[in-house]
Design a protein around this motif. Sequence first.
Motif, PDB file in Angstrom:
ATOM      1  N   ARG A  67      12.575  55.891  53.679  1.00  0.00           N
ATOM      2  CA  ARG A  67      12.290  56.724  52.500  1.00  0.00           C
ATOM      3  C   ARG A  67      12.459  55.893  51.226  1.00  0.00           C
ATOM      4  N   ALA A  68      13.475  55.026  51.224  1.00  0.00           N
ATOM      5  CA  ALA A  68      13.740  54.207  50.023  1.00  0.00           C
ATOM      6  C   ALA A  68      14.518  52.975  50.428  1.00  0.00           C
ATOM      7  N   LYS A  69      14.473  51.953  49.564  1.00  0.00           N
ATOM      8  CA  LYS A  69      15.336  50.797  49.795  1.00  0.00           C
ATOM      9  C   LYS A  69      15.887  50.295  48.466  1.00  0.00           C
ATOM     10  N   TRP A  70      17.065  49.672  48.550  1.00  0.00           N
ATOM     11  CA  TRP A  70      17.743  49.176  47.367  1.00  0.00           C
ATOM     12  C   TRP A  70      18.125  47.721  47.631  1.00  0.00           C
ATOM     13  N   ASN A  71      17.737  46.847  46.725  1.00  0.00           N
ATOM     14  CA  ASN A  71      18.136  45.440  46.889  1.00  0.00           C
ATOM     15  C   ASN A  71      19.496  45.163  46.262  1.00  0.00           C
ATOM     16  N   SER A  72      20.072  46.171  45.628  1.00  0.00           N
ATOM     17  CA  SER A  72      21.434  46.034  45.091  1.00  0.00           C
ATOM     18  C   SER A  72      22.257  47.239  45.499  1.00  0.00           C
ATOM     19  N   TRP A  73      23.542  47.007  45.671  1.00  0.00           N
ATOM     20  CA  TRP A  73      24.454  48.120  45.947  1.00  0.00           C
ATOM     21  C   TRP A  73      25.816  47.791  45.351  1.00  0.00           C
ATOM     22  N   GLN A  74      26.622  48.834  45.185  1.00  0.00           N
ATOM     23  CA  GLN A  74      27.923  48.640  44.521  1.00  0.00           C
ATOM     24  C   GLN A  74      29.064  49.273  45.301  1.00  0.00           C
ATOM     25  N   ILE A  75      30.232  48.655  45.132  1.00  0.00           N
ATOM     26  CA  ILE A  75      31.505  49.261  45.555  1.00  0.00           C
ATOM     27  C   ILE A  75      32.294  49.408  44.255  1.00  0.00           C
ATOM     28  N   ILE A  76      32.708  50.622  43.948  1.00  0.00           N
ATOM     29  CA  ILE A  76      33.376  50.878  42.666  1.00  0.00           C
ATOM     30  C   ILE A  76      34.793  51.390  42.923  1.00  0.00           C
ATOM     31  N   THR A  77      35.769  50.753  42.293  1.00  0.00           N
ATOM     32  CA  THR A  77      37.160  51.204  42.422  1.00  0.00           C
ATOM     33  C   THR A  77      37.775  51.240  41.018  1.00  0.00           C
ATOM     34  N   LEU A 323      41.600  47.297  49.417  1.00  0.00           N
ATOM     35  CA  LEU A 323      41.108  46.484  50.537  1.00  0.00           C
ATOM     36  C   LEU A 323      39.580  46.413  50.534  1.00  0.00           C
ATOM     37  N   PHE A 324      38.925  47.555  50.312  1.00  0.00           N
ATOM     38  CA  PHE A 324      37.458  47.544  50.266  1.00  0.00           C
ATOM     39  C   PHE A 324      36.959  46.706  49.093  1.00  0.00           C
ATOM     40  N   PHE A 325      37.677  46.785  47.977  1.00  0.00           N
ATOM     41  CA  PHE A 325      37.282  46.015  46.800  1.00  0.00           C
ATOM     42  C   PHE A 325      37.393  44.518  47.084  1.00  0.00           C
ATOM     43  N   LYS A 326      38.524  44.129  47.692  1.00  0.00           N
ATOM     44  CA  LYS A 326      38.738  42.696  47.981  1.00  0.00           C
ATOM     45  C   LYS A 326      37.699  42.188  48.981  1.00  0.00           C
ATOM     46  N   LEU A 327      37.446  43.009  49.981  1.00  0.00           N
ATOM     47  CA  LEU A 327      36.458  42.623  50.997  1.00  0.00           C
ATOM     48  C   LEU A 327      35.089  42.425  50.352  1.00  0.00           C
ATOM     49  N   ALA A 328      34.674  43.396  49.531  1.00  0.00           N
ATOM     50  CA  ALA A 328      33.350  43.315  48.901  1.00  0.00           C
ATOM     51  C   ALA A 328      33.294  42.130  47.940  1.00  0.00           C
TER      52      ALA A 328
END
Length: 380
Positions: A67-77, A323-328
């Motif tokens: 349906r859609a695609k994104w070439n960028s994504w974010q993790i926000i904390t 942890l998710f922030f550090k991983l990303a």
Amino acid sequence: MSIQKKRVKAKTVAIVGGGCAGWSLAARVDQLSANRVTLYLKEEPHTSHNWGFWQMPWLSEALSRKRAKWNSWQIITDEGIVTHRSINHAYCSISSDDWFDWCQQRFHSAATTTEVIKLPVTNTDKNILITSDHKKKYDSIYDSRPPMADKNILLQHFKGLEIKTSIPVFNSKVAVLMDFRVSQKNGIHFMYVLGYDAYTALVESTFFSTSPHREEVYDEAITDYLSRIYNVTSFEIIKSEKGIIPMGEVRPKDQNPFLYSIGSNAGAIRPSSGYAFSFIQKQIMQFLDRQTKPTTPHKKHDLMMDHIFLEVLKSHPEKAQRLFFKLARALDGDSFARFLSGEANIKDYFLVINSMPKWLFINQAVRVIIEKWKRIAKWA
Ligand SMILES: Cc1cc2nc3c(=O)[nH]c(=O)nc-3n(C[C@H](O)[C@H](O)[C@H](O)COP(=O)(O)OP(=O)(O)OC[C@H]3O[C@@H](n4cnc5c(N)ncnc54)[C@H](O)[C@@H]3O)c2cc1C
């Protein structure tokens, strides 16, 4: 040393369950070397939802129906925002309706003789077909009915609303995979936002905890988030989706040795992320290509790392967003996509391990190993 692989040469095949795995296998029916394939479906009210996945070589069919695609994504904390970009491994979303339509067309137009048998919804897992009679009737039975999970494992539970706003607020160029700027009082909690255009998005309130919440908890979280972060106080709900996904070891409810489990029933859900669509396609292609029995699509060391990671999350939920922030932050878009799709290389693993707090993980790894030994000792 030669490894003997059992070839599955079947004349008559049954596929049980018409979810992601059942239909995805049904779509490749011509590769089953069967004369006749029967798909057993449970008659249920129609529901539809979206599957997100990273573009990978084994997903070209899904990619062409996305349906859609994104070439960028974010993790926000609270600590900051990590933005990833990838040309080769875009984040994609496909609607389950579109995927099932494609699978159904392939199944019904296959060279192999195919049939669908619908089972009334009153049938329970116990009285469904799988008896020794069926063993006689079919050479192979692929079982995609949902598996069982241990009681105390973490669950990923969520409700998502696809909404339309009257003002343009969403970014259709950047998917928000995790936004932790939400209340953490009911468990590890984040929002998942897929902007389809400036006015339309899927906004999903997702928790990791050992039990699901009342529906109002997700609804209120979404309303509050939209008003705080997007300044949106009124919106039209186009549709909603919800789910509960086990994050840990599962086993088939029906342990009959003549059944081949597939999909989540064969451990296709990646424990640490709940992603399954990509892994189900990988699993099906692997066993069809190799003409072997279906096996887990995950690597042993991925499962081990997930196990330790989930134990850390369970004992220290307050550390989750860090942890998710550090991983990303440690990975770029390509390595992040590879890691979450089970395709990490040595450098990716090094970056992941290096990004995690060592003592916390070593401590948890030791506990996991002791637990495993205790279990082995109990069985011995
Ligand atoms: C709302 C939602 C959103 C998700 N989003 C994503 C995502 O973005 N990305 C991702 O990778 N994963 C996602 N997942 C997780 C994952 O992709 C799904 O859980 C996936 O559908 C698992 O496929 P499956 O075929 O193993 O199980 P299911 O799709 O659950 O299929 C099981 C089938 O078995 C049938 N069944 C049950 N009992 C019987 C019976 N007794 N007899 C016959 N049939 C029976 C059911 O009717 C069902 O059709 C999502 C899950 C949900 C619920």
